[in-house]
Design an enzyme around this catalytic site. Structure first.
Site, short mmCIF file in Angstrom:
data_model
loop_
_atom_site.label_atom_id
_atom_site.label_comp_id
_atom_site.label_asym_id
_atom_site.label_seq_id
_atom_site.Cartn_x
_atom_site.Cartn_y
_atom_site.Cartn_z
N SER A 199 0.83 -1.20 0.00
CA SER A 199 0.00 0.00 0.00
C SER A 199 0.87 1.25 0.00
O SER A 199 2.05 1.21 0.28
CB SER A 199 -0.91 0.01 1.21
OG SER A 199 -0.24 0.62 2.30
N LYS A 200 0.23 2.35 -0.29
CA LYS A 200 0.96 3.60 -0.36
C LYS A 200 1.50 3.99 1.01
O LYS A 200 2.47 4.71 1.14
CB LYS A 200 0.05 4.71 -0.88
CG LYS A 200 -0.36 4.44 -2.31
CD LYS A 200 -1.28 5.51 -2.83
CE LYS A 200 -1.65 5.16 -4.26
NZ LYS A 200 -2.55 6.12 -4.86
N ARG A 201 0.83 3.52 2.03
CA ARG A 201 1.24 3.90 3.38
C ARG A 201 2.44 3.07 3.86
O ARG A 201 3.16 3.45 4.75
CB ARG A 201 0.07 3.74 4.35
CG ARG A 201 -0.52 5.07 4.78
CD ARG A 201 -1.87 4.87 5.41
NE ARG A 201 -2.91 5.39 4.57
CZ ARG A 201 -3.76 4.66 3.85
NH1 ARG A 201 -3.72 3.38 3.91
NH2 ARG A 201 -4.66 5.23 3.09
#
Length: 502
Positions: free
Chosen positions: A271-273
């Site tokens: 994920s982007k996080r």
RNA sequence: GGCCCCGUAGUGUAGCGGCCUAGCACGCUGCCCUCUCAAGGCGGUAACGCGGGUUCGAAUCCCGUCGGGGCUACCA
């Protein structure tokens, strides 16, 4: 908004390959994104085509400006250059969707006028209720087309209720099939095609409209994107066919290739996080763009059966999208670092120095900007560390002792282990042997130390040099000792030995 | 629920019907080299998800099954 109602939106066909990368600026750019960009870029370059870099920011939020800049920064760092797009411009700009709203409005209007799209007045609640029912009955749960053929009177009635319509595209009800560049034949049955929203009730265009519109208007011939978009490909195909009917774009439908995911550990999508997915983080850790890109290319593609280190231009030369694996790949940081290390070693000596300078500046070990004298130290020390590190940042702890002055410190664990009573005795002998040297060179230092410690004290090399290494470099792990001493200089070397003797 | 995609060692891949007693790399590991750490050299470990077919012959083709993922938004 500019009135485009009489504007000619057609474009001539061309044989030239045009690929693109069109991220949405949300959060930090991540590695999956970079790999998609890389494959699309390599594809364009391999075929001598153009590469377009467009930003899909119709959903612009507060931080999208910052994300946009990060994206540009990352692309430049990776050296994935683009022929048309943000920052560089081009014939089909602007290249940020937020600046193209009038175009989408016009395209939607033409679709509506041609009867290829329609107004739908369903409320969110009505939609939800029907979806639930369909699902319960084992039918596809997308839009059921209830408002597809509303009469003008029915529409007026809904308007009178105060309902605002969305615009839905009228999907031709048929089976869709296409040859995916990486997966081969893909078939989506007619039962699973539904009319989709292209314009919200508030007039804002959705991705489903903006993306194909821009691809058509920018003459994109090959769409390489994530596999999450695979099942929505019929929409794009149908929209393209509609565009051909009403004179938008060149009338041809691009080829599609869906790239597999890059996952993290476990099986979850990176994920982007996810910190390990943050691209700028890789730069800070000392990854080389060449190394990162090489590793990313390996996730789904191989240059040959027995080699996995290559340069970008070798990749461009050999890249064939049909060789890309359709299955998802797990990101393995260990291998990424190993590949990066190979690229570190491939760097020319002076290039290597240029690459590590920023890390020393950032740590405050050298002036900002670095002075010529400081640079000279790195030039001399560079070859000693270049083959010992995988990440550029690792050069810092290894060479810190050359720049430290009053702040020089010895690692306490290493001191305890190497500078016990016996170790101090060794350091004393070393100090004496070195103090008398008439010249301070790697050779003379080695000779003196070997004579005094190995022969004189009858020590094994490991026990002889360990204490000296720790005393002078502050660590059990360092570049080769004699070279290190020469670089440090006689005065500092002796002072450091004195310090542990005191 | 429906539809779609995917399935070779721990990880990434090579393999496109016989060259496969399945190759390479990372990882892990033994040894050599060695002033530490690396780099380098030589070994070891470990895989075709499962079950049926087709074929003289299948990791490679077909079917089924199981497992994973995606889509199914007035997100992208």
């Amino acid at each position: 908004m500019t009135d485009l109602s009489s504007k000619d939106l057609t474009r001539p066909t061309s044989d030239k390959v045009v690929a693109r990368f069109c991220p949405s600026p949300t959060g930090n750019p991540h590695v999956g994104m970079a790999r998609t960009a890389l494959f699309s870029w390599a594809f364009a370059r391999h075929h001598g085509g153009d590469f377009v870099f467009r930003i899909e920011d119709t959903d612009a939020s507060r931080d999208s400006e910052e994300s946009y800049e990060l994206l540009v920064d990352v692309m430049r760092w990776l050296k994935l250059d683009w022929d048309q797009g943000v920052e560089v411009g081009g014939p089909d700009g602007p290249y940020r969707q937020s600046e193209r709203m009038d175009i989408y409005a016009e395209v939607a209007r033409r679709l509506l006028d041609a009867g290829l799209a329609y107004k739908a007045y369903d409320t969110a609640e009505e939609l939800e209720e029907r979806r639930e029912k369909a699902r319960a009955e084992g039918r596809p749960s997308g839009y059921d087309g209830l408002h597809r053929d509303l009469t003008l009177e029915q529409q007026a009635a809904f308007e009178a209720e105060g309902r605002k319509p969305v615009i839905r595209f009228k999907m031709p009800k048929r089976d869709y099939s296409f040859t995916d560049l990486v997966r081969g034949e893909v078939k989506i049955p007619a039962s699973d095609v539904q009319d989709f929203v292209i314009l919200r009730a508030n007039g804002h265009p959705l991705y489903t409209l903006t993306n194909p519109t821009d691809d058509a208007l920018m003459g994109i011939t090959h769409v390489l994107r994530g596999e999450d978009l695979l099942s929505s490909t019929p929409r794009q195909i149908a929209l393209y066919e509609a565009f051909a009917q009403i004179g938008i774009g060149s009338g041809i439908t691009p080829a599609f290739g869906h790239l597999p995911y890059v996952t993290g550990s476990g099986n979850k999508k990176l994920s982007k996080r996810d910190p390990e997915s943050n691209l700028l983080g890789y730069r800070e850790q000392g990854f080389l763009p060449e190394g990162l890109l090489n590793y990313l290319a390996l996730l789904g593609w191989a240059i040959s059966g027995d080699r996995d280190v290559f340069t970008l231009s070798e990749m461009v030369e050999a890249f064939d999208i049909s060789d890309v694996q359709p299955n998802p790949a797990r990101f393995d940081i260990k291998k990424c670092e190993a590949i990066n290390g190979d690229h570190v070693r491939m760097l020319a000596a002076d290039d290597f120095v240029e690459r590590i300078v920023p890390f020393f500046e950032a740590e405050g070990l050298v002036s900002q900007p670095i002075t010529d004298t400081e640079r000279a130290v790195l030039v001399a020390a560079g070859p000693l560390v270049q083959e010992r590190i995988n990440l550029l940042s690792e050069a810092v702890p290894m060479l810190r002792f050359l720049f430290a002055r009053e702040d020089f410190e010895i690692d306490e664990k290493d001191r305890a282990k190497n500078l016990d009573e016996k170790g101090i005795e060794v350091a004393r002998a070393a100090r004496e042997a070195l103090a008398g040297l008439s010249e301070w060179t790697t050779e003379s230092i080695e000779t003196a130390l070997r004579e005094s410690l190995i022969e004189g004290l009858e020590l094994k090399p490991r026990l002889a040099f360990g204490p000296v290494r720790v005393a002078v470099t502050g660590s059990r792990i360092s570049p080769p000792l004699f070279e290190s001493l020469e670089l440090l200089g006689r005065d500092l070397s002796l002072a450091r030995l004195d310090a542990v003797l005191a």
